[in-house]
Design an enzyme around this catalytic site. Structure first.
Site, PDB file in Angstrom:
ATOM      1  N   GLU A   1      28.907  49.872  39.711  1.00  0.00           N
ATOM      2  CA  GLU A   1      28.465  49.944  37.950  1.00  0.00           C
ATOM      3  C   GLU A   1      27.655  50.842  37.311  1.00  0.00           C
ATOM      4  O   GLU A   1      26.655  51.422  37.734  1.00  0.00           O
ATOM      5  CB  GLU A   1      28.282  48.382  37.357  1.00  0.00           C
ATOM      6  CG  GLU A   1      29.825  47.578  36.894  1.00  0.00           C
ATOM      7  CD  GLU A   1      31.124  48.575  36.374  1.00  0.00           C
ATOM      8  OE1 GLU A   1      30.336  49.493  35.228  1.00  0.00           O
ATOM      9  OE2 GLU A   1      31.324  47.474  35.703  1.00  0.00           O
TER      10      GLU A   1
ATOM     11  N   ASN B   1      33.596  45.601  28.273  1.00  0.00           N
ATOM     12  CA  ASN B   1      33.816  46.916  29.019  1.00  0.00           C
ATOM     13  C   ASN B   1      33.049  48.058  27.684  1.00  0.00           C
ATOM     14  O   ASN B   1      33.569  48.075  26.960  1.00  0.00           O
ATOM     15  CB  ASN B   1      34.421  46.857  30.118  1.00  0.00           C
ATOM     16  CG  ASN B   1      33.876  46.609  31.616  1.00  0.00           C
ATOM     17  OD1 ASN B   1      32.601  47.145  31.731  1.00  0.00           O
ATOM     18  ND2 ASN B   1      34.657  45.527  31.730  1.00  0.00           N
TER      19      ASN B   1
ATOM     20  N   ASP C   1      37.935  49.321  32.346  1.00  0.00           N
ATOM     21  CA  ASP C   1      36.940  48.792  32.670  1.00  0.00           C
ATOM     22  C   ASP C   1      35.816  49.926  32.327  1.00  0.00           C
ATOM     23  O   ASP C   1      36.335  49.320  30.984  1.00  0.00           O
ATOM     24  CB  ASP C   1      36.944  48.604  34.380  1.00  0.00           C
ATOM     25  CG  ASP C   1      35.131  47.530  35.120  1.00  0.00           C
ATOM     26  OD1 ASP C   1      33.944  48.165  34.577  1.00  0.00           O
ATOM     27  OD2 ASP C   1      35.499  47.326  36.330  1.00  0.00           O
TER      28      ASP C   1
END
Length: 258
Positions: free
Chosen positions: A25, A158, A208
């Site tokens: 991430e 997100n 995301d």
């Protein structure tokens, strides 16, 4: 202002660093170092990889690390740890913890985060078990003090990213597969009314991480959707889709070198 031109894919996607992350991430491109910073949230690791084959480095932490941004002045990074913001010096390994605004929400952790054009860090929280609607969005000032910008009541938060004119913030309600556009005051960091900007159809994954490129287009990673898409910032129309391997879950695009 003319509508952004649809981009072109100049090559097929390729693996830059194959570390088999559990939950990769927080991708952040560093113009200063010509490198990318990124994290493995569940393995508590921070990575740095130089552009065009530069050195790969890694740092281990004793808790989740979910987002990383480069500091505008001084050396080092600002990072989102489980409970809040910290400053981190990669050379010495020193961690300077700042505000931790969710001590009462023991099941939560910080997730995605980015800086706006004025250098304020914005970070969203989520339920670690991905079940409870306890997510909120926080704004940190230049001293690392947090203010709860909005108590979203989302399971997984997100983003965010911003329009080029700094009048709109985009943030993802991942579980409900939707992207919200929120009125934004770039000078003060205050938020206004929100609207549903885009909803992913079933079978197209969940929104995301996302970023805004130099032309103002939004790039969104489709968790569980095996692709990254590019969108017009006004109409949300899809301008380009980059397909990835089947059953992959991209998490975080970032604007990098051209």
């Amino acid at each position: 202002m003319p509508a952004p031109v649809a981009p072109r894919a100049l090559s097929t996607p390729r693996v830059v660093c194959d570390v088999r992350a559990t939950l990769g991430e927080g991708l952040c491109w560093s113009p200063r170092e010509q490198a990318i910073w990124w994290v493995d949230i569940l393995e508590h690791r921070l990575y740095r990889d130089g552009h065009a084959g530069g050195a790969h480095r890694a740092w281990a932490f004793d808790e989740t690390i979910s987002a990383v941004v480069e500091r505008r002045s001084g050396s080092g990074l600002a990072i989102a740890l489980r409970r809040g913001l910290a400053l981190f010096d990669p050379e010495s390994g020193a961690i300077d913890r700042r505000d931790e605004p969710e001590r009462e929400r023991e099941g939560n952790r910080f997730n995605d985060g980015k800086c706006d054009a004025q250098g304020r860090f914005w970070g969203g929280t989520m339920d670690f078990a991905c079940k409870a609607p306890t997510g909120a969005l926080y704004r940190f000032d230049d001293q690392g003090r947090a203010m709860r910008a909005v108590d979203l009541g989302w399971i997984v938060t997100n983003g965010p990213t911003w329009s080029l004119d700094q009048r709109t913030m985009f943030v993802n309600d991942t579980v409900k597969r939707r992207v919200l556009a929120v009125a934004f005051d770039g000078a003060t960091g205050e938020l206004g009314a929100s609207r549903e900007w885009l909803v992913f159809p079933r079978g197209d994954g969940h929104p995301d991480g996302m970023t805004t490129d130099a032309a103002g287009r939004l790039w969104i990673a489709h968790w569980g959707g095996s692709c990254v898409t590019c969108h017009d910032p006004d109409s949300a129309a899809e301008l380009l889709r980059i397909a990835l391997r089947r059953r992959t879950s991209p998490t975080s695009p970032s604007a990098g070198p051209t």
